[in-house]
Design a protein around this motif. Sequence first.
Motif, PDB file in Angstrom:
ATOM      1  N   ASP A  75       5.374   5.657  -4.003  1.00  0.00           N
ATOM      2  CA  ASP A  75       6.640   5.329  -5.010  1.00  0.00           C
ATOM      3  C   ASP A  75       6.489   6.258  -6.191  1.00  0.00           C
ATOM      4  OD1 ASP A  75       8.587   3.767  -6.528  1.00  0.00           O
ATOM      5  OD2 ASP A  75       8.852   2.804  -4.744  1.00  0.00           O
ATOM      6  N   GLN A  76       7.775   6.378  -6.570  1.00  0.00           N
ATOM      7  CA  GLN A  76       7.658   7.230  -8.101  1.00  0.00           C
ATOM      8  C   GLN A  76       7.783   6.477  -9.195  1.00  0.00           C
ATOM      9  OE1 GLN A  76       7.298  10.707  -7.831  1.00  0.00           O
ATOM     10  NE2 GLN A  76       7.250  10.593  -5.593  1.00  0.00           N
ATOM     11  N   ASP A  77       8.132   5.061  -9.049  1.00  0.00           N
ATOM     12  CA  ASP A  77       8.459   4.289 -10.227  1.00  0.00           C
ATOM     13  C   ASP A  77       7.017   3.846 -10.758  1.00  0.00           C
ATOM     14  OD1 ASP A  77       9.195   2.815 -12.149  1.00  0.00           O
ATOM     15  OD2 ASP A  77      10.642   1.595 -10.996  1.00  0.00           O
ATOM     16  N   LEU A  92       0.887  -1.230   0.065  1.00  0.00           N
ATOM     17  CA  LEU A  92       0.122  -0.177  -0.191  1.00  0.00           C
ATOM     18  C   LEU A  92       0.676   1.338   0.078  1.00  0.00           C
ATOM     19  CD1 LEU A  92      -2.712  -1.155   2.453  1.00  0.00           C
ATOM     20  CD2 LEU A  92      -2.879  -0.966  -0.016  1.00  0.00           C
ATOM     21  N   VAL A  93       1.955   1.182   0.839  1.00  0.00           N
ATOM     22  CA  VAL A  93       2.734   2.337   0.615  1.00  0.00           C
ATOM     23  C   VAL A  93       3.569   2.613  -0.483  1.00  0.00           C
ATOM     24  CG1 VAL A  93       5.116   3.261   1.662  1.00  0.00           C
ATOM     25  CG2 VAL A  93       3.186   2.206   3.312  1.00  0.00           C
ATOM     26  N   THR A  94       3.931   1.348  -1.090  1.00  0.00           N
ATOM     27  CA  THR A  94       4.468   1.680  -2.454  1.00  0.00           C
ATOM     28  C   THR A  94       3.552   2.128  -3.492  1.00  0.00           C
ATOM     29  OG1 THR A  94       5.843  -0.295  -2.189  1.00  0.00           O
ATOM     30  CG2 THR A  94       5.624   0.133  -4.548  1.00  0.00           C
ATOM     31  N   ASN A 122      -7.794   0.141   5.182  1.00  0.00           N
ATOM     32  CA  ASN A 122      -7.307   1.327   4.700  1.00  0.00           C
ATOM     33  C   ASN A 122      -7.123   0.898   3.248  1.00  0.00           C
ATOM     34  OD1 ASN A 122      -6.131   3.779   4.528  1.00  0.00           O
ATOM     35  ND2 ASN A 122      -4.257   3.168   4.721  1.00  0.00           N
ATOM     36  N   ALA A 123      -6.826  -0.464   2.787  1.00  0.00           N
ATOM     37  CA  ALA A 123      -6.582  -0.937   1.556  1.00  0.00           C
ATOM     38  C   ALA A 123      -7.638  -0.561   0.419  1.00  0.00           C
ATOM     39  CB  ALA A 123      -6.281  -2.536   1.652  1.00  0.00           C
ATOM     40  N   VAL A 124      -8.775  -0.446   0.741  1.00  0.00           N
ATOM     41  CA  VAL A 124      -9.773   0.147  -0.442  1.00  0.00           C
ATOM     42  C   VAL A 124      -9.717   1.431  -0.450  1.00  0.00           C
ATOM     43  CG1 VAL A 124     -12.412  -0.103  -0.659  1.00  0.00           C
ATOM     44  CG2 VAL A 124     -11.334  -1.954   0.333  1.00  0.00           C
ATOM     45  N   ARG A 156       4.435   0.488  -8.777  1.00  0.00           N
ATOM     46  CA  ARG A 156       3.133   0.935  -8.321  1.00  0.00           C
ATOM     47  C   ARG A 156       2.079  -0.170  -9.013  1.00  0.00           C
ATOM     48  NH1 ARG A 156       4.459   6.212  -9.336  1.00  0.00           N
ATOM     49  NH2 ARG A 156       2.711   6.426 -11.271  1.00  0.00           N
ATOM     50  N   SER A 157       2.444  -0.427 -10.313  1.00  0.00           N
ATOM     51  CA  SER A 157       1.678  -1.238 -11.046  1.00  0.00           C
ATOM     52  C   SER A 157       1.848  -2.727 -10.554  1.00  0.00           C
ATOM     53  CB  SER A 157       2.151  -1.281 -12.302  1.00  0.00           C
ATOM     54  OG  SER A 157       1.717  -0.082 -12.987  1.00  0.00           O
TER      55      SER A 157
END
Length: 219
Positions: A48-50, A42-44, A71-73, A54-55
């Motif tokens: 994350d800038q990449d 979730l943090v990624t 929090n995931a949803v 993220r995908s």
Amino acid sequence: MNRPHCLLAPVVILCCAMPVWAGGLFSRHPKPKAEERVPQLLVTLKTDQDEHKRSTAAEELRQYDLTAFPNAVNVLIDSLLHDPKPGVRAEVADTLSKIRPVAQQVGLALEGAMAQDTSMRVRLQARYAYLHYYWAGYRTPKKEGAAVAQSDEPPLLAPMPGVAVGSSTPSPRLTPLRSTSAPSQTQGPVVIPASDTPRLKTPPTKIDGPELFPSTTGK
């Protein structure tokens, strides 16, 4: 004498290499625990800038039961609506469609992406994800306070002022109209002039019996 040794050497080499080869083939890394891995993903996905990372994080989240992480949803929906890369938003839409049981906020987010996303790729992926969510049992909530359709035709009976339609209040009594002419100053009975009295014409009455004055006609 050297021939058997030549045939034995490859067999020895193969036997020595088999444990290494078998270990690389059958050994798998154990799946990380959800309580540790899901927060990292979730943090990624959120920071994350990449784009590729993220995908990948959105895709890996499908392997876990996200119902234990409220929090995931919210993070996935936020990424679906605001991530700058269409590839990430498409992966997130697919991940949201895998969440069970179905949730209203997830369905509404997919509907919004299907109708309003600027990328055709994301809109198509959101439509595909929405179909899966629909087959899983999701239905668009009905809007409360929907307006009742009104007909352009006039009402059959216009209500009286101050009286509600269908009320059991009795209708008011009708009062006679008053004459607008000036009242007559003559008091007492009305006298009809004799000249205005109609005269009735009656045929003469024939009297039975002998004529007092016989007619001379015919003698």
